[in-house]
Design a protein around this motif. Structure first.
Motif, short mmCIF file in Angstrom:
data_model
loop_
_atom_site.label_atom_id
_atom_site.label_comp_id
_atom_site.label_asym_id
_atom_site.label_seq_id
_atom_site.Cartn_x
_atom_site.Cartn_y
_atom_site.Cartn_z
N GLU A 43 0.90 -1.34 -0.08
CA GLU A 43 -0.03 -0.25 0.12
C GLU A 43 1.36 1.41 -0.09
O GLU A 43 0.58 2.70 0.12
N GLU A 44 1.83 1.60 0.31
CA GLU A 44 3.43 2.58 0.40
C GLU A 44 3.96 2.65 -1.10
O GLU A 44 4.63 2.70 -1.29
N THR A 45 2.63 3.17 -1.92
CA THR A 45 2.65 3.78 -3.27
C THR A 45 4.07 4.74 -3.27
O THR A 45 4.58 3.92 -4.36
N GLY A 46 3.74 5.58 -2.94
CA GLY A 46 5.22 7.12 -2.16
C GLY A 46 6.46 6.53 -2.09
O GLY A 46 7.69 6.79 -2.98
N GLU A 47 6.42 5.58 -1.89
CA GLU A 47 8.10 4.81 -1.18
C GLU A 47 8.26 3.85 -2.09
O GLU A 47 9.96 3.61 -3.15
N GLN A 48 7.36 3.24 -2.70
CA GLN A 48 7.66 2.05 -4.21
C GLN A 48 8.42 3.39 -5.30
O GLN A 48 9.10 3.00 -5.85
N ILE A 49 7.92 4.51 -5.19
CA ILE A 49 8.01 5.15 -6.58
C ILE A 49 9.19 5.88 -6.28
O ILE A 49 9.99 6.48 -7.62
N LEU A 50 9.53 6.24 -4.65
CA LEU A 50 10.94 7.12 -4.84
C LEU A 50 12.39 6.54 -4.59
O LEU A 50 13.17 6.81 -5.18
N PHE A 51 11.52 4.79 -4.77
CA PHE A 51 12.76 3.50 -4.67
C PHE A 51 13.67 3.59 -6.28
O PHE A 51 14.87 3.16 -6.55
N ALA A 52 12.19 3.99 -6.87
CA ALA A 52 12.47 3.15 -7.99
C ALA A 52 13.42 5.03 -9.27
O ALA A 52 14.10 4.67 -9.67
N GLY A 53 13.00 5.64 -8.46
CA GLY A 53 13.84 7.44 -8.57
C GLY A 53 15.05 7.33 -8.93
O GLY A 53 15.44 7.10 -8.55
N TYR A 54 15.16 6.83 -6.97
CA TYR A 54 16.49 6.08 -5.75
C TYR A 54 17.14 5.54 -7.33
O TYR A 54 18.45 6.15 -7.93
N ARG A 55 16.59 4.56 -7.79
CA ARG A 55 17.66 3.61 -8.37
C ARG A 55 17.45 4.18 -10.02
O ARG A 55 19.07 3.90 -10.31
N PHE A 56 16.82 4.65 -10.53
CA PHE A 56 17.18 5.28 -12.02
C PHE A 56 18.35 6.69 -12.14
O PHE A 56 18.79 6.34 -12.77
N PHE A 57 17.42 7.33 -10.77
CA PHE A 57 19.31 8.17 -10.97
C PHE A 57 20.42 7.86 -10.89
O PHE A 57 21.65 8.47 -11.10
N LEU A 58 20.56 6.66 -9.59
CA LEU A 58 21.81 6.54 -9.37
C LEU A 58 22.10 5.91 -10.76
O LEU A 58 23.89 5.70 -11.27
N ALA A 59 21.23 5.27 -11.58
CA ALA A 59 21.76 4.91 -12.72
C ALA A 59 22.27 5.33 -13.58
O ALA A 59 23.45 5.44 -14.55
N SER A 60 21.27 6.60 -14.02
CA SER A 60 22.23 7.60 -14.80
C SER A 60 23.38 8.25 -14.45
O SER A 60 23.94 8.84 -15.36
N ILE A 61 23.26 8.31 -12.98
CA ILE A 61 25.10 9.01 -13.20
C ILE A 61 26.17 7.99 -13.41
O ILE A 61 26.71 8.06 -13.51
N GLY A 213 7.87 10.27 -5.92
CA GLY A 213 7.62 9.74 -4.28
C GLY A 213 7.78 10.73 -3.12
O GLY A 213 6.90 10.24 -2.64
N GLY A 214 8.71 11.62 -3.88
CA GLY A 214 9.62 12.41 -2.23
C GLY A 214 7.84 12.90 -2.50
O GLY A 214 7.60 14.01 -0.94
N LEU A 215 7.58 13.95 -3.13
CA LEU A 215 5.81 14.29 -2.50
C LEU A 215 4.66 13.24 -1.91
O LEU A 215 4.06 14.15 -1.09
N MET A 216 5.29 12.20 -2.51
CA MET A 216 3.49 11.41 -1.67
C MET A 216 4.32 10.77 -0.21
O MET A 216 3.25 10.82 0.89
N ALA A 217 5.71 10.65 -0.44
CA ALA A 217 6.02 9.97 0.69
C ALA A 217 7.02 10.47 2.36
O ALA A 217 7.06 10.23 2.47
N GLY A 218 7.53 11.27 1.40
CA GLY A 218 9.14 12.89 1.45
C GLY A 218 9.88 12.29 1.34
O GLY A 218 9.90 11.06 0.40
N TRP A 219 11.37 12.99 0.98
CA TRP A 219 11.89 12.66 0.27
C TRP A 219 13.45 12.02 1.39
O TRP A 219 13.86 11.12 -0.03
N PHE A 220 12.94 11.11 2.46
CA PHE A 220 14.13 10.00 3.25
C PHE A 220 13.04 9.35 4.12
O PHE A 220 13.68 9.14 5.40
#
Length: 311
Positions: A43-61, A213-220
């Motif tokens: 049910e924690e949709t925001g956390e799922q999206i934020l974790f995906a964001g962390y993953r692909f941002f790091l991948a782009s770096i 994800g950050g707007l939904m679940a917080g940034w950290f």
């Protein structure tokens, strides 16, 4: 040997496609494992999206660092902004919102086999976009058999009840989105270097994921430990390496000639989900897997007989 020569050669294309599909197949159990370690619930949709964001941002770096060390020019050009944002929207942002939410409501094995449907959607899109890649009776038969496999894998063990819920619907939609993103990336790669295209589309798409994800679940919201950090690093690496390899394969080959390799995604995903997550591999899973694999091979059989580079 140049990249163009390598990726156009049948063995080079096959090797790159196999490595990419192994990496993508491993993503299913590793994402599920990450959910357990970070205590991310369905049910924690925001956390799922934020974790995906962390993953692909790091991948782009990772991509930027690798190609900068390799002395590739990745200087951003404003003229490509709209096209890169469009590719990033489909290939990273929308696909992985659907994927991460869907996988939280499904098993690694179900997600892996449904992932095989990307090949079918690419076939349908190629029929309408490319004059030299039309549908025929064998492709239609392959599509029917492949989707029958997707249905089979969702039959409950010991019953004939078909369980096709929110998770499976979202995963199937994610694969449709992936097919659109792959086609757009193939078109974009005719005008931009694959390294440049992959790095920036992933950067744009992941930024959208982090913001949403950050707007939904917080940034950290996560409590990181060594295990969670290593899982994130591996998931980022497989994304960076997988997209670079696959976008090069797509650039130098016809869609119909290389999409057959996507059947390896569910094969690797099922095996690794059983091994890592200890998910049961029952009869309907094996039947579904064989149907999906058979469908993709049938769909692409004609293309392999007339292998040539895409225009």
């Amino acid at each position: 040997m140049s990249a163009k020569t390598f990726f156009r050669h049948p063995l080079g294309a096959a090797l790159a496609a196999c490595i990419a599909t192994f990496l993508w197949g491993s993503a299913f159990p590793f994402v599920k494992w990450s959910y357990e370690v970070l205590d991310i619930r369905p049910e924690e949709t925001g956390e799922q999206i934020l974790f995906a964001g962390y993953r692909f941002f790091l991948a782009s770096i990772m991509i930027f660092i690798f190609f900068t060390l390799a002395r590739k020019n990745l200087l951003f050009q404003k003229k490509n902004t709209i096209e890169l944002m469009r590719i990033g929207f489909f290939q990273t942002f929308l696909q992985y919102i659907l994927f991460y939410i869907g996988l939280s409501h499904s098993t690694g094995i179900q997600g892996s086999i449904i992932a095989g449907s990307t090949s079918f959607f690419q076939m349908l899109l190629a029929h309408f976009i490319y004059q030299n890649d039309p549908m025929n009776r064998k492709k239609v038969m392959g599509l029917v058999i492949g989707f029958a496999g997707v249905v089979l894998v969702n039959i409950q063990q010991g019953t004939l009840n078909i369980v096709f819920g929110l998770g499976e619907i979202l995963l199937l939609t994610a694969m449709m989105t992936s097919a659109v993103g792959n086609i757009l990336a193939r078109e974009g790669s005719q005008r931009m270097p694959v390294s440049y295209l992959t790095a920036y589309q992933m950067l744009f798409g992941s930024t959208g994921l982090v913001v949403a994800g950050g707007l939904m679940a917080g940034w950290f919201p996560f409590e990181w430990n060594v295990q969670a950090t290593l899982l994130l690093i591996y998931l980022s690496f497989l994304s960076a390496a997988g997209f670079i390899l696959w976008n090069n394969v797509m650039k130098y080959n016809k869609v119909g000639n290389v999409s057959m390799y996507l059947f390896l995604v569910p094969v690797f995903g099922v095996m690794l989900s059983g091994l890592i997550l200890h998910e049961p591999i029952h009869l309907y899973v094996l039947l579904g897997l064989s149907f999906v694999a058979s469908g993709i091979v049938i769909v692409n059989r004609d293309g392999r007989k007339a292998r040539s580079s895409g225009s």
